[in-house]
Design a protein around this motif. Structure first.
Motif, mmCIF file in Angstrom:
data_model
loop_
_atom_site.group_PDB
_atom_site.id
_atom_site.type_symbol
_atom_site.label_atom_id
_atom_site.label_comp_id
_atom_site.label_asym_id
_atom_site.label_seq_id
_atom_site.Cartn_x
_atom_site.Cartn_y
_atom_site.Cartn_z
ATOM 1 N N ALA A 1 116.238 29.484 15.640
ATOM 2 C CA ALA A 1 116.271 30.314 14.257
ATOM 3 C C ALA A 1 114.673 30.331 13.875
ATOM 4 O O ALA A 1 114.109 31.218 13.451
ATOM 5 N N GLN A 2 113.822 29.260 14.212
ATOM 6 C CA GLN A 2 112.446 28.929 14.010
ATOM 7 C C GLN A 2 111.669 29.244 15.099
ATOM 8 O O GLN A 2 110.241 29.276 14.825
ATOM 9 N N SER B 1 112.829 36.929 6.857
ATOM 10 C CA SER B 1 113.438 35.414 7.236
ATOM 11 C C SER B 1 115.013 35.524 7.148
ATOM 12 O O SER B 1 115.621 34.756 7.596
ATOM 13 N N GLN C 1 116.758 35.218 10.538
ATOM 14 C CA GLN C 1 116.976 33.858 10.905
ATOM 15 C C GLN C 1 118.231 33.155 10.365
ATOM 16 O O GLN C 1 118.747 32.306 10.858
ATOM 17 N N TRP C 2 118.104 33.482 9.014
ATOM 18 C CA TRP C 2 119.311 32.829 8.269
ATOM 19 C C TRP C 2 120.606 33.211 8.807
ATOM 20 O O TRP C 2 121.688 32.889 8.778
#
Length: 313
Positions: free
Chosen positions: A111-112, A122, A125-126
């Motif tokens: 996710a990073q 973002s 990604q969450w």
């Protein structure tokens, strides 16, 4: 004045940042507990608990796979079961706790991979973190397919290798001996990883990854599974023979609605992969890995297309 304003803004942002870190840690701990499958079920005279009891018995008495026992599961197949046995429960509990922690660390690293520039960017990604962290709790078999996939994607990236990737590669040595399907997927994943390393002139990275897996596999085969080296070809051959006859012996026609939904899902994933390859051909090893993973999920889900197995796909 600019320095004072900057310091003030940092102080104002720290409470929000601290809250996100607390929520992230709470989510990871909660997901870890959700994914755990501890050995709590006792043997009963039905089909699945019976062969699970055989796997535990074989592990305790060091039966030789391919000679004393022929099955789709391997000599460490008992690790992926939730049946309690006096001689194996501790090994199962440690394996469950460790593999789930490694998986969540890999998902977080995934996710990073593309740091967002603002809060709105973002959100994907969450979403990735949330879905991939909790979905395997619905079906334990999909957990291992996802673990191998996520590790493969992490290997086929320009980012450095950290402890989650090293621990994941070592865990593959055990998972390869759990089930023949996982062994086949791991071999394809390692092949895609080596191909990526060759295309990007990362030979040392490829050698270290393949070497780490080989060492973990050899240690697991000899010391944990208590199998002689000469049993490897016999075990592989017997597993392949059982897999070839699986559809003939246990095939079930899937529900038409579930089959249609699965085909639609496959087309959507294939379309997204094709769109990604049009933008950059460097993702070809990852695309091959994902396509083979989808194929294995299809084989597991629709060869015996009852309601339980189609859920894996």
């Amino acid at each position: 004045m600019t320095a004072i304003e900057s310091a003030t803004n940092q102080c104002l942002c720290r409470p929000g940042l601290a809250t996100r870190k607390i929520l992230l840690r709470a989510f990871l701990v909660g997901a870890w507990f959700c994914l755990l499958v501890l050995p709590s079920r006792l043997p009963i005279p039905t089909t699945d608990p019976s062969w699970q009891a055989v796997l535990n018995y074989a592990a305790v008495h060091h039966l030789q796979f391919g000679r004393d026992l022929v099955f789709t599961y391997g000599p460490l197949g008992y690790l992926a079961q939730n049946q309690y046995a006096p001689g194996t429960w501790l090994a199962v509990a440690l394996f469950e706790a460790g593999s789930r922690a490694i998986y969540l660390a890999l998902v977080w690293r995934l996710a990073q991979m593309s740091p967002p520039r603002n809060e709105m960017r973002s959100m994907p990604q969450w979403m990735i973190l949330g879905l991939m962290g909790l979905l395997p709790a619905l079906d334990w078999d999909s957990f291992y397919l996802l673990l191998i996939t996520v590790l493969g994607v992490r290997i086929c990236s320009m980012e450095g290798i950290g402890w989650p990737e090293i621990a994941g590669t070592a865990a593959l040595g055990l998972i390869a001996l759990v089930k023949g399907t996982y062994l086949a997927f791991i071999c394809v994943m390692l092949g895609c990883g080596l191909l990526w390393c060759l295309l990007n002139r990362q030979a040392l990275r490829g050698i270290s990854i393949f070497g780490g897996f080989a060492l973990a596999f050899g240690f697991s085969w000899r010391e944990l599974a208590h199998q002689p080296w000469g049993n490897i070809p016999v075990w592989l051959q017997s597993t392949q023979e059982v897999a070839r006859g699986y559809q003939m012996a246990m095939g079930v026609v899937p529900d038409p609605n579930r089959l249609a939904c699965a085909i639609l899902a496959f087309l959507l994933v294939a379309g997204s992969l094709a769109a990604g390859l049009r933008r950059s051909a460097r993702g070809a090893p990852i695309a091959l890995l994902l396509l083979f993973g989808i194929f294995l999920a299809w084989k597991q889900g629709f060869t015996r297309g009852d309601e339980f197995h189609t859920g894996t796909f």
